[in-house]
Scaffold this motif. Structure first.
Motif, mmCIF file in Angstrom:
data_model
loop_
_atom_site.group_PDB
_atom_site.id
_atom_site.type_symbol
_atom_site.label_atom_id
_atom_site.label_comp_id
_atom_site.label_asym_id
_atom_site.label_seq_id
_atom_site.Cartn_x
_atom_site.Cartn_y
_atom_site.Cartn_z
ATOM 1 N N VAL A 167 -29.857 -15.598 15.433
ATOM 2 C CA VAL A 167 -29.675 -16.724 16.358
ATOM 3 C C VAL A 167 -28.675 -17.764 15.867
ATOM 4 C CG1 VAL A 167 -31.919 -16.516 17.457
ATOM 5 C CG2 VAL A 167 -31.708 -17.839 15.359
ATOM 6 N N LEU A 168 -28.287 -17.699 14.596
ATOM 7 C CA LEU A 168 -27.356 -18.685 14.060
ATOM 8 C C LEU A 168 -26.019 -18.054 13.655
ATOM 9 C CD1 LEU A 168 -29.766 -20.880 11.880
ATOM 10 C CD2 LEU A 168 -28.930 -21.324 14.198
ATOM 11 N N THR A 169 -25.702 -16.903 14.238
ATOM 12 C CA THR A 169 -24.442 -16.229 13.927
ATOM 13 C C THR A 169 -23.346 -16.722 14.863
ATOM 14 O OG1 THR A 169 -25.661 -14.249 13.254
ATOM 15 C CG2 THR A 169 -23.294 -14.004 13.669
ATOM 16 N N PRO A 170 -22.333 -17.426 14.347
ATOM 17 C CA PRO A 170 -21.262 -17.923 15.219
ATOM 18 C C PRO A 170 -20.493 -16.782 15.878
ATOM 19 C CG PRO A 170 -21.226 -19.021 13.067
ATOM 20 C CD PRO A 170 -22.150 -17.857 12.943
ATOM 21 N N PRO A 171 -20.108 -16.944 17.140
ATOM 22 C CA PRO A 171 -19.324 -15.894 17.807
ATOM 23 C C PRO A 171 -18.049 -15.526 17.059
ATOM 24 C CG PRO A 171 -20.156 -17.450 19.428
ATOM 25 C CD PRO A 171 -20.480 -18.027 18.085
ATOM 26 N N TRP A 172 -17.420 -16.497 16.376
ATOM 27 C CA TRP A 172 -16.175 -16.169 15.673
ATOM 28 C C TRP A 172 -16.421 -15.271 14.460
ATOM 29 C CZ3 TRP A 172 -18.094 -21.250 15.763
ATOM 30 C CH2 TRP A 172 -18.546 -21.767 14.548
ATOM 31 N N VAL A 173 -17.637 -15.275 13.928
ATOM 32 C CA VAL A 173 -17.972 -14.357 12.834
ATOM 33 C C VAL A 173 -18.065 -12.933 13.373
ATOM 34 C CG1 VAL A 173 -19.798 -13.704 11.211
ATOM 35 C CG2 VAL A 173 -19.090 -16.096 11.401
ATOM 36 N N ILE A 174 -18.692 -12.774 14.528
ATOM 37 C CA ILE A 174 -18.757 -11.456 15.167
ATOM 38 C C ILE A 174 -17.355 -10.982 15.511
ATOM 39 C CG2 ILE A 174 -19.775 -10.132 17.051
ATOM 40 C CD1 ILE A 174 -21.858 -12.442 17.319
ATOM 41 N N ALA A 175 -16.535 -11.879 16.054
ATOM 42 C CA ALA A 175 -15.170 -11.523 16.444
ATOM 43 C C ALA A 175 -14.337 -11.086 15.246
ATOM 44 C CB ALA A 175 -14.504 -12.702 17.151
ATOM 45 N N ALA A 176 -14.637 -11.604 14.063
ATOM 46 C CA ALA A 176 -13.876 -11.216 12.871
ATOM 47 C C ALA A 176 -13.992 -9.715 12.617
ATOM 48 C CB ALA A 176 -14.359 -12.003 11.655
ATOM 49 N N LEU A 177 -15.155 -9.141 12.941
ATOM 50 C CA LEU A 177 -15.342 -7.706 12.732
ATOM 51 C C LEU A 177 -14.587 -6.894 13.775
ATOM 52 C CD1 LEU A 177 -19.083 -7.318 11.707
ATOM 53 C CD2 LEU A 177 -17.095 -7.977 10.348
ATOM 54 N N THR A 178 -14.687 -7.290 15.034
ATOM 55 C CA THR A 178 -13.967 -6.549 16.072
ATOM 56 C C THR A 178 -12.456 -6.681 15.883
ATOM 57 O OG1 THR A 178 -14.128 -8.426 17.604
ATOM 58 C CG2 THR A 178 -15.878 -6.775 17.696
ATOM 59 N N ASP A 179 -12.013 -7.845 15.426
ATOM 60 C CA ASP A 179 -10.582 -8.029 15.136
ATOM 61 C C ASP A 179 -10.136 -7.101 14.014
ATOM 62 O OD1 ASP A 179 -10.462 -9.983 17.071
ATOM 63 O OD2 ASP A 179 -10.477 -11.668 15.673
ATOM 64 N N GLU A 180 -10.973 -6.954 12.985
ATOM 65 C CA GLU A 180 -10.637 -6.076 11.860
ATOM 66 C C GLU A 180 -10.546 -4.624 12.314
ATOM 67 O OE1 GLU A 180 -9.596 -5.213 7.924
ATOM 68 O OE2 GLU A 180 -9.759 -7.135 8.955
ATOM 69 N N MET A 181 -11.433 -4.206 13.200
ATOM 70 C CA MET A 181 -11.413 -2.836 13.703
ATOM 71 C C MET A 181 -10.157 -2.580 14.538
ATOM 72 S SD MET A 181 -14.259 -1.520 12.495
ATOM 73 C CE MET A 181 -14.995 -0.176 13.422
ATOM 74 N N ARG A 182 -9.725 -3.588 15.289
ATOM 75 C CA ARG A 182 -8.499 -3.440 16.077
ATOM 76 C C ARG A 182 -7.262 -3.457 15.183
ATOM 77 N NH1 ARG A 182 -11.211 -7.334 19.504
ATOM 78 N NH2 ARG A 182 -11.949 -6.359 21.428
ATOM 79 N N ARG A 183 -7.284 -4.310 14.167
ATOM 80 C CA ARG A 183 -6.113 -4.487 13.307
ATOM 81 C C ARG A 183 -5.823 -3.240 12.488
ATOM 82 N NH1 ARG A 183 -4.767 -5.458 8.280
ATOM 83 N NH2 ARG A 183 -6.933 -5.360 7.573
ATOM 84 N N ASP A 184 -6.889 -2.601 12.011
ATOM 85 C CA ASP A 184 -6.724 -1.446 11.133
ATOM 86 C C ASP A 184 -7.531 -0.273 11.692
ATOM 87 O OD1 ASP A 184 -6.571 0.438 9.151
ATOM 88 O OD2 ASP A 184 -7.025 -0.938 7.508
ATOM 89 N N PRO A 185 -6.881 0.671 12.356
ATOM 90 C CA PRO A 185 -7.599 1.791 12.974
ATOM 91 C C PRO A 185 -8.229 2.749 11.978
ATOM 92 C CG PRO A 185 -5.223 2.106 13.179
ATOM 93 C CD PRO A 185 -5.434 0.718 12.656
ATOM 94 N N THR A 186 -7.920 2.597 10.680
ATOM 95 C CA THR A 186 -8.546 3.461 9.687
ATOM 96 C C THR A 186 -9.922 2.972 9.270
ATOM 97 O OG1 THR A 186 -7.648 2.307 7.735
ATOM 98 C CG2 THR A 186 -6.244 3.981 8.771
ATOM 99 N N VAL A 187 -10.287 1.730 9.633
ATOM 100 C CA VAL A 187 -11.591 1.181 9.253
ATOM 101 C C VAL A 187 -12.679 1.876 10.061
ATOM 102 C CG1 VAL A 187 -13.052 -0.875 9.208
ATOM 103 C CG2 VAL A 187 -10.630 -1.047 8.603
ATOM 104 N N GLU A 188 -13.664 2.441 9.368
ATOM 105 C CA GLU A 188 -14.758 3.149 10.031
ATOM 106 C C GLU A 188 -15.981 2.250 10.248
ATOM 107 O OE1 GLU A 188 -15.356 7.398 9.062
ATOM 108 O OE2 GLU A 188 -14.166 6.935 7.280
ATOM 109 N N ILE A 189 -16.253 1.392 9.270
ATOM 110 C CA ILE A 189 -17.357 0.434 9.368
ATOM 111 C C ILE A 189 -16.844 -0.900 8.838
ATOM 112 C CG2 ILE A 189 -19.697 -0.183 8.637
ATOM 113 C CD1 ILE A 189 -20.245 2.750 8.079
ATOM 114 N N ALA A 190 -17.161 -1.974 9.536
ATOM 115 C CA ALA A 190 -16.813 -3.317 9.058
ATOM 116 C C ALA A 190 -18.072 -4.170 9.019
ATOM 117 C CB ALA A 190 -15.764 -3.964 9.964
#
Length: 271
Positions: free
Chosen positions: A107-130
């Protein structure tokens, strides 16, 4: 069912029958249920195509529907939240390319923290888990060290290489900080607290759930070690909570603490 590919789905596993906190997703926090708050956080993340609650309980499902949320009923046989997330992803009409596992008590996870993971997955297609981690300052480090010395098991730390790939996760504080870490106190501590939030390539999530737990996972009781034991790299995104407080809800006693944090810092997103 014909399934096409869409970029990102956030799936929120929510189980009613927790032995430590029965009915936790429906617990009230400052006028709103826990699951409603987490769903609102997920909905505030930009670039997400689907937000779904995965549950095996009709009480939770009915409540999610009451506030307009999308819910998938998963089998009661799911052994953990990660397996529940996969089962829900398999049941979506549109197959996700990336699946984010956002815990139903986050309940206290900022949306921008979640977005950091999806951004990492988009930035680097070789990432399997973030996953995410926050660098600890001396105050938070000392607090965690004191808690560990008094026998508390909460709080996981992670070390990673120069590319950001995890080397190890542990309930112990790693790395060991000798002489408070540095001769120069102005240097930052190399200690990162892990945030239990994950983004997976769909195919990787399928593989991960098929693996048997290994000795490191059994020893530490940390699911993410299964990936490392089976040779799947885990990318660690360093995130900043922007002055917001991180707190986990493990028991009913934590509700008052969370309410106090919200009263002091305000809601992360509007209802």
């Amino acid at each position: 069912m014909l399934r096409t590919s869409s970029p990102v789905a956030i799936i929120i596993p929510a189980r009613y029958g927790s032995s430590r906190f029965l009915g936790k997703p429906l617990a009230m926090i400052t006028g709103r249920t826990m699951i409603n708050r987490v769903w609102s956080l997920a909905r505030a993340v930009s670039g997400v195509d689907e937000v779904c609650v995965a549950t095996d309980d009709e009480r939770i499902a009915d409540h999610v529907r009451s506030f307009g949320g999308y819910v998938v009923i998963t089998p009661k046989e799911c052994t953990n939240g990660t397996e529940r997330v996969l089962r829900a992803a398999e049941m979506l009409a549109t197959a996700p390319a990336v699946v984010v596992n956002l815990q139903g008590d986050a309940v206290l996870t900022p949306p921008w923290v979640i977005a950091a993971l999806t951004d990492e997955m988009r930035r680097d297609p070789t990432v399997e888990i973030a996953t995410a981690a926050v660098r600890m300052d001396k105050r938070s480090y000392e607090a965690l060290r004191t808690a560990k010395e008094h026998g508390e098991v909460g709080g996981t730390t992670v070390t990673f290489d120069r590319r950001g790939n995890a080397l190890y996760f542990s309930k112990s504080i790693i790395p060991f900080v000798r002489n408070d870490g540095h001769d120069n106190d102005a240097l930052p501590l190399p200690v990162f607290r892990h945030i239990g939030l994950y983004a997976y390539r769909y195919e990787t999530l399928c593989r991960y759930v098929s693996f048997e737990p290994g000795p490191l996972e059994h020893s530490e009781k940390l699911e993410q070690l299964r990936a490392l034991e089976h040779g799947i790299p885990v990318r660690v995104a360093e995130v900043d909570y922007g002055g917001r407080t991180h707190w986990a809800v493990d028991s009913s006693d934590d509700l008052k603490r969370v309410e106090a944090i919200i009263a002091e810092e305000g809601d992360l997103v509007e209802a």
